[in-house]
Design a protein around this motif. Structure first.
Motif, PDB file in Angstrom:
ATOM      1  N   ASN A  81      33.796  50.762  36.748  1.00 24.63           N
ATOM      2  CA  ASN A  81      34.883  50.266  37.989  1.00 24.63           C
ATOM      3  C   ASN A  81      34.922  48.694  38.029  1.00 24.63           C
ATOM      4  O   ASN A  81      34.871  48.122  39.103  1.00 24.63           O
ATOM      5  CB  ASN A  81      34.309  50.698  39.365  1.00 24.63           C
ATOM      6  CG  ASN A  81      35.307  50.749  40.207  1.00 24.63           C
ATOM      7  OD1 ASN A  81      36.759  50.637  39.885  1.00 24.63           O
ATOM      8  ND2 ASN A  81      35.181  50.797  41.688  1.00 24.63           N
ATOM      9  N   LYS A  82      34.619  48.180  36.584  1.00 17.23           N
ATOM     10  CA  LYS A  82      34.624  46.602  36.583  1.00 17.23           C
ATOM     11  C   LYS A  82      36.004  46.081  36.994  1.00 17.23           C
ATOM     12  O   LYS A  82      36.125  44.942  37.074  1.00 17.23           O
ATOM     13  CB  LYS A  82      34.251  46.415  35.260  1.00 17.23           C
ATOM     14  CG  LYS A  82      32.926  46.721  34.752  1.00 17.23           C
ATOM     15  CD  LYS A  82      31.814  45.938  35.569  1.00 17.23           C
ATOM     16  CE  LYS A  82      31.893  44.803  34.684  1.00 17.23           C
ATOM     17  NZ  LYS A  82      30.934  43.680  35.366  1.00 17.23           N
ATOM     18  N   LEU A  83      37.116  46.936  36.827  1.00 16.09           N
ATOM     19  CA  LEU A  83      38.447  46.364  36.995  1.00 16.09           C
ATOM     20  C   LEU A  83      38.262  45.709  38.435  1.00 16.09           C
ATOM     21  O   LEU A  83      39.011  44.787  38.735  1.00 16.09           O
ATOM     22  CB  LEU A  83      39.589  47.426  36.918  1.00 16.09           C
ATOM     23  CG  LEU A  83      40.275  47.645  35.543  1.00 16.09           C
ATOM     24  CD1 LEU A  83      41.033  48.705  35.539  1.00 16.09           C
ATOM     25  CD2 LEU A  83      40.939  46.449  35.143  1.00 16.09           C
ATOM     26  N   THR A  84      37.694  46.245  39.427  1.00 14.61           N
ATOM     27  CA  THR A  84      37.740  46.029  41.010  1.00 14.61           C
ATOM     28  C   THR A  84      36.642  45.166  41.091  1.00 14.61           C
ATOM     29  O   THR A  84      36.433  44.262  41.821  1.00 14.61           O
ATOM     30  CB  THR A  84      38.027  47.214  41.706  1.00 14.61           C
ATOM     31  OG1 THR A  84      37.003  47.935  41.580  1.00 14.61           O
ATOM     32  CG2 THR A  84      39.517  47.665  41.608  1.00 14.61           C
ATOM     33  N   GLN A  85      35.318  45.696  40.527  1.00 11.29           N
ATOM     34  CA  GLN A  85      34.313  45.024  40.811  1.00 11.29           C
ATOM     35  C   GLN A  85      34.090  43.405  40.471  1.00 11.29           C
ATOM     36  O   GLN A  85      33.557  42.888  41.275  1.00 11.29           O
ATOM     37  CB  GLN A  85      32.924  45.693  40.308  1.00 11.29           C
ATOM     38  CG  GLN A  85      32.842  47.208  41.074  1.00 11.29           C
ATOM     39  CD  GLN A  85      32.510  47.116  42.283  1.00 11.29           C
ATOM     40  OE1 GLN A  85      33.443  46.772  43.129  1.00 11.29           O
ATOM     41  NE2 GLN A  85      31.486  47.480  42.730  1.00 11.29           N
ATOM     42  N   ASN A  86      34.710  43.147  39.376  1.00 13.34           N
ATOM     43  CA  ASN A  86      34.432  41.687  39.024  1.00 13.34           C
ATOM     44  C   ASN A  86      35.290  40.840  39.940  1.00 13.34           C
ATOM     45  O   ASN A  86      34.801  39.940  40.242  1.00 13.34           O
ATOM     46  CB  ASN A  86      34.945  41.552  37.462  1.00 13.34           C
ATOM     47  CG  ASN A  86      34.247  42.154  36.442  1.00 13.34           C
ATOM     48  OD1 ASN A  86      33.267  42.766  36.621  1.00 13.34           O
ATOM     49  ND2 ASN A  86      34.502  42.044  35.239  1.00 13.34           N
ATOM     50  N   ILE A  87      36.326  41.512  40.364  1.00 12.35           N
ATOM     51  CA  ILE A  87      37.304  40.664  41.471  1.00 12.35           C
ATOM     52  C   ILE A  87      36.353  40.525  42.762  1.00 12.35           C
ATOM     53  O   ILE A  87      36.298  39.469  43.289  1.00 12.35           O
ATOM     54  CB  ILE A  87      38.545  41.242  41.551  1.00 12.35           C
ATOM     55  CG1 ILE A  87      39.336  41.438  40.535  1.00 12.35           C
ATOM     56  CG2 ILE A  87      39.258  40.339  42.808  1.00 12.35           C
ATOM     57  CD1 ILE A  87      39.818  40.154  39.480  1.00 12.35           C
ATOM     58  N   LYS A  88      35.852  41.617  43.211  1.00 14.44           N
ATOM     59  CA  LYS A  88      35.224  41.648  44.482  1.00 14.44           C
ATOM     60  C   LYS A  88      33.947  40.790  44.359  1.00 14.44           C
ATOM     61  O   LYS A  88      33.510  40.242  45.548  1.00 14.44           O
ATOM     62  CB  LYS A  88      34.892  43.025  44.707  1.00 14.44           C
ATOM     63  CG  LYS A  88      35.826  44.009  45.289  1.00 14.44           C
ATOM     64  CD  LYS A  88      35.299  45.390  45.603  1.00 14.44           C
ATOM     65  CE  LYS A  88      36.596  46.327  46.035  1.00 14.44           C
ATOM     66  NZ  LYS A  88      36.241  47.662  46.371  1.00 14.44           N
ATOM     67  N   SER A  89      33.335  40.638  43.219  1.00 15.88           N
ATOM     68  CA  SER A  89      32.132  39.889  43.149  1.00 15.88           C
ATOM     69  C   SER A  89      32.644  38.238  43.326  1.00 15.88           C
ATOM     70  O   SER A  89      31.739  37.592  44.025  1.00 15.88           O
ATOM     71  CB  SER A  89      31.524  39.804  41.697  1.00 15.88           C
ATOM     72  OG  SER A  89      30.348  39.255  41.454  1.00 15.88           O
ATOM     73  N   LEU A  90      33.659  37.944  42.770  1.00 15.33           N
ATOM     74  CA  LEU A  90      34.047  36.666  42.841  1.00 15.33           C
ATOM     75  C   LEU A  90      34.496  36.377  44.122  1.00 15.33           C
ATOM     76  O   LEU A  90      34.147  35.299  44.892  1.00 15.33           O
ATOM     77  CB  LEU A  90      35.235  36.299  41.825  1.00 15.33           C
ATOM     78  CG  LEU A  90      34.924  36.124  40.431  1.00 15.33           C
ATOM     79  CD1 LEU A  90      36.174  36.280  39.641  1.00 15.33           C
ATOM     80  CD2 LEU A  90      34.007  35.051  40.380  1.00 15.33           C
ATOM     81  N   GLU A  91      35.116  37.336  44.963  1.00 12.81           N
ATOM     82  CA  GLU A  91      35.529  37.200  46.413  1.00 12.81           C
ATOM     83  C   GLU A  91      34.381  36.980  47.289  1.00 12.81           C
ATOM     84  O   GLU A  91      34.307  36.046  48.079  1.00 12.81           O
ATOM     85  CB  GLU A  91      36.548  38.248  46.686  1.00 12.81           C
ATOM     86  CG  GLU A  91      37.930  38.410  46.360  1.00 12.81           C
ATOM     87  CD  GLU A  91      38.848  39.364  46.401  1.00 12.81           C
ATOM     88  OE1 GLU A  91      39.914  39.558  46.318  1.00 12.81           O
ATOM     89  OE2 GLU A  91      38.116  40.502  46.756  1.00 12.81           O
ATOM     90  N   ASN A  92      33.151  37.706  47.075  1.00 15.79           N
ATOM     91  CA  ASN A  92      32.104  37.515  47.979  1.00 15.79           C
ATOM     92  C   ASN A  92      31.861  36.121  47.653  1.00 15.79           C
ATOM     93  O   ASN A  92      31.173  35.456  48.610  1.00 15.79           O
ATOM     94  CB  ASN A  92      31.053  38.531  47.537  1.00 15.79           C
ATOM     95  CG  ASN A  92      31.609  39.895  47.853  1.00 15.79           C
ATOM     96  OD1 ASN A  92      32.188  40.143  48.824  1.00 15.79           O
ATOM     97  ND2 ASN A  92      31.007  40.974  47.273  1.00 15.79           N
ATOM     98  N   LYS A  93      31.648  35.652  46.609  1.00 13.35           N
ATOM     99  CA  LYS A  93      31.101  34.213  46.351  1.00 13.35           C
ATOM    100  C   LYS A  93      32.083  33.196  46.888  1.00 13.35           C
ATOM    101  O   LYS A  93      31.450  32.035  47.461  1.00 13.35           O
ATOM    102  CB  LYS A  93      30.835  34.196  44.718  1.00 13.35           C
ATOM    103  CG  LYS A  93      29.751  34.876  44.157  1.00 13.35           C
ATOM    104  CD  LYS A  93      29.534  34.770  42.717  1.00 13.35           C
ATOM    105  CE  LYS A  93      28.247  35.510  42.358  1.00 13.35           C
ATOM    106  NZ  LYS A  93      28.165  37.067  42.623  1.00 13.35           N
TER     107      LYS A  93
END
Length: 100
Positions: A81-93
């Motif tokens: 699920n890296k398509l969404t997890q990579n974006i979510k990780s950046l948004e959290n930061k």
């Protein structure tokens, strides 16, 4: 695994017309994907996605005598699920929702 694909036909072929056929191939493959202004990200197993990339490359090759195909691969063992997890990780930061 994440695969980012960009195909650039060279010459007189209009880019959006050529890429419309490629996006149809990707969509009909049923693999998870997201388009960007300059490429398409897909998530799946090596053989499955590389086969789709080959079909896409050959589709454009039928229309253009000269093209450049660029592939970037992110291979992180055990991750999905890296398509969404990579974006979510950046948004959290950054602390806010990014435009995507």
């Amino acid at each position: 695994m994440l695969f980012e694909l960009s195909i650039y036909p060279l010459g007189d072929l209009h880019l959006s017309n050529a890429l419309a056929g490629v996006l149809k191939i990707i969509h009909e493959s049923k693999i998870p994907y997201k388009i960007t202004p300059t490429g398409t990200c897909m998530e799946g197993e090596w053989d499955e996605v590389m086969n789709i990339i080959k079909v896409c490359h050959n589709k454009i090759r039928e229309q253009s005598p000269h093209l450049i195909t660029s592939i970037i691969i992110e291979d992180e063992r055990g991750e999905t699920n890296k398509l969404t997890q990579n974006i979510k990780s950046l948004e959290n930061k950054v602390g806010f929702t990014l435009n995507h």
